[in-house]
Design a protein around this motif. Structure first.
Motif, PDB file in Angstrom:
ATOM      1  N   ILE A 250       0.857  -1.195   0.000  1.00  0.00           N
ATOM      2  CA  ILE A 250       0.000   0.000   0.000  1.00  0.00           C
ATOM      3  C   ILE A 250       0.891   1.241   0.000  1.00  0.00           C
ATOM      4  CG2 ILE A 250      -1.818   1.274   1.211  1.00  0.00           C
ATOM      5  CD1 ILE A 250      -2.681  -1.302   2.532  1.00  0.00           C
ATOM      6  N   HIS A 251       0.636   2.124  -0.972  1.00  0.00           N
ATOM      7  CA  HIS A 251       1.380   3.383  -1.062  1.00  0.00           C
ATOM      8  C   HIS A 251       0.424   4.536  -0.758  1.00  0.00           C
ATOM      9  CE1 HIS A 251       3.448   6.832  -2.459  1.00  0.00           C
ATOM     10  NE2 HIS A 251       2.739   6.940  -3.562  1.00  0.00           N
ATOM     11  N   THR A 252       0.808   5.365   0.207  1.00  0.00           N
ATOM     12  CA  THR A 252      -0.066   6.455   0.676  1.00  0.00           C
ATOM     13  C   THR A 252       0.675   7.795   0.663  1.00  0.00           C
ATOM     14  OG1 THR A 252       0.661   6.047   2.942  1.00  0.00           O
ATOM     15  CG2 THR A 252      -1.351   4.904   2.220  1.00  0.00           C
ATOM     16  N   HIS A 253      -0.077   8.871   0.908  1.00  0.00           N
ATOM     17  CA  HIS A 253       0.490  10.217   1.056  1.00  0.00           C
ATOM     18  C   HIS A 253       0.030  10.775   2.408  1.00  0.00           C
ATOM     19  CE1 HIS A 253       0.362  10.731  -3.652  1.00  0.00           C
ATOM     20  NE2 HIS A 253       1.240   9.815  -3.270  1.00  0.00           N
ATOM     21  N   PRO A 254       0.501  10.212   3.522  1.00  0.00           N
ATOM     22  CA  PRO A 254      -0.032  10.605   4.835  1.00  0.00           C
ATOM     23  C   PRO A 254       0.586  11.913   5.327  1.00  0.00           C
ATOM     24  CG  PRO A 254       1.670   8.964   5.119  1.00  0.00           C
ATOM     25  CD  PRO A 254       1.557   9.195   3.630  1.00  0.00           C
TER      26      PRO A 254
ATOM     27  N   ASN B  24       9.938  13.567  -0.304  1.00  0.00           N
ATOM     28  CA  ASN B  24       9.080  14.556  -0.981  1.00  0.00           C
ATOM     29  C   ASN B  24       7.902  13.937  -1.711  1.00  0.00           C
ATOM     30  OD1 ASN B  24      12.117  15.637  -1.089  1.00  0.00           O
ATOM     31  ND2 ASN B  24      10.721  17.338  -0.775  1.00  0.00           N
ATOM     32  N   HIS B  25       7.372  12.854  -1.147  1.00  0.00           N
ATOM     33  CA  HIS B  25       6.278  12.179  -1.841  1.00  0.00           C
ATOM     34  C   HIS B  25       5.295  11.523  -0.863  1.00  0.00           C
ATOM     35  CE1 HIS B  25       5.017   9.465  -5.437  1.00  0.00           C
ATOM     36  NE2 HIS B  25       4.055   9.559  -4.551  1.00  0.00           N
ATOM     37  N   GLY B  26       5.733  10.547  -0.084  1.00  0.00           N
ATOM     38  CA  GLY B  26       4.761   9.862   0.763  1.00  0.00           C
ATOM     39  C   GLY B  26       5.359   8.683   1.481  1.00  0.00           C
TER      40      GLY B  26
HETATM   41 ZN    ZN Z   1       2.268   8.592  -4.591  1.00  0.00          ZN
END
Ligand code: ZN
Length: 220
Positions: A98-102, A161-163
């Motif tokens: 799972i890839h998120t932007h928390p 700089n992403h998540g």
């Molecule tokens: Zn992303």
């Protein structure tokens, strides 16, 4: 109906939950699981690109092989599919990504601050320190290399700089690891703000890492 119907439903449910929980905004983030077909071949079921998850149904989830060739689903897969595949190739026991932007993980991703081993549950769930994968453009091969390398044998990593990204032996575990990563990031940021951080005692860290390796290690 696809033979992967229940797996697609789980992927969609996790994607909707990560929006509701504020781990991503809009159409960002992506969720996948590893599938195995009747020939024993590894496949992936992953969220499609650029869609609001509440408007999708299971037939929109993409099934592809490990070369990235789409087998099911009309919409293009997430642009990070190669990142998910890279992790499955590197980590045999990982079956969900799972890839998120928390928000709190995002603060550390912007500051370039890794999280040392500060909490018992961080080490037993995630494997210890949270590293930062150096920046590379979304969807790039370089990002795949950077993330696989920074993740190493652990279950969570921050993308500069992403998540953030978390993995697990199943989707529920990967989701819990996303929550654990964000909780750990929040705790660390508050502790830094209050200007006092005590690390875990080395004996505890050693025991907890042995437990983690027993649970998640690739060599057994
Ligand atoms: Zn992303």
């Amino acid at each position: 109906m696809s033979v992967w119907e229940s797996e697609k439903q789980s992927v969609l449910d996790a994607a909707r939950k990560m929006v509701q929980q504020g781990f991503v905004v809009g159409t960002s983030g992506n969720v996948s699981v590893r599938l195995r077909d009747t020939d024993g071949r590894d496949l992936i079921a992953i969220t499609p690109t650029g869609c609001h998850y509440d408007l999708l149904n299971t037939s929109d989830m993409v099934v592809a092989d490990f070369d990235g060739v789409r087998l099911e689903g009309e919409i293009s897969p997430s642009i990070e599919m190669m990142l998910h595949l890279g992790i499955y190739r590197a980590r045999n026991r990982v079956n969900a990504v799972i890839h998120t932007h928390p928000a709190f993980g995002g603060v550390l991703s912007v500051m370039g601050i890794e999280i040392p081993s500060i909490l018992d549950d961080q080490v037993t769930y995630l494997g210890g320190d949270i590293k930062i994968a150096p920046y590379a453009l979304p969807g790039s091969k370089e990002l795949v290399q950077n993330v696989v390398s920074a993740l190493g044998p652990r279950n969570a990593v921050i993308l500069a700089n992403h998540g953030a990204l978390a993995v697990g032996r199943d989707l529920r575990e990967a989701y819990t690891n996303c929550e654990m990563l964000e909780k750990t990031a929040r705790t660390y940021i508050y502790a830094l703000a209050l200007k006092k951080v005590n690390l875990l005692p080395p004996e505890a860290l050693e025991l907890e890492q042995a437990y983690f390796n027993y649970q998640f290690g690739e060599d057994h």
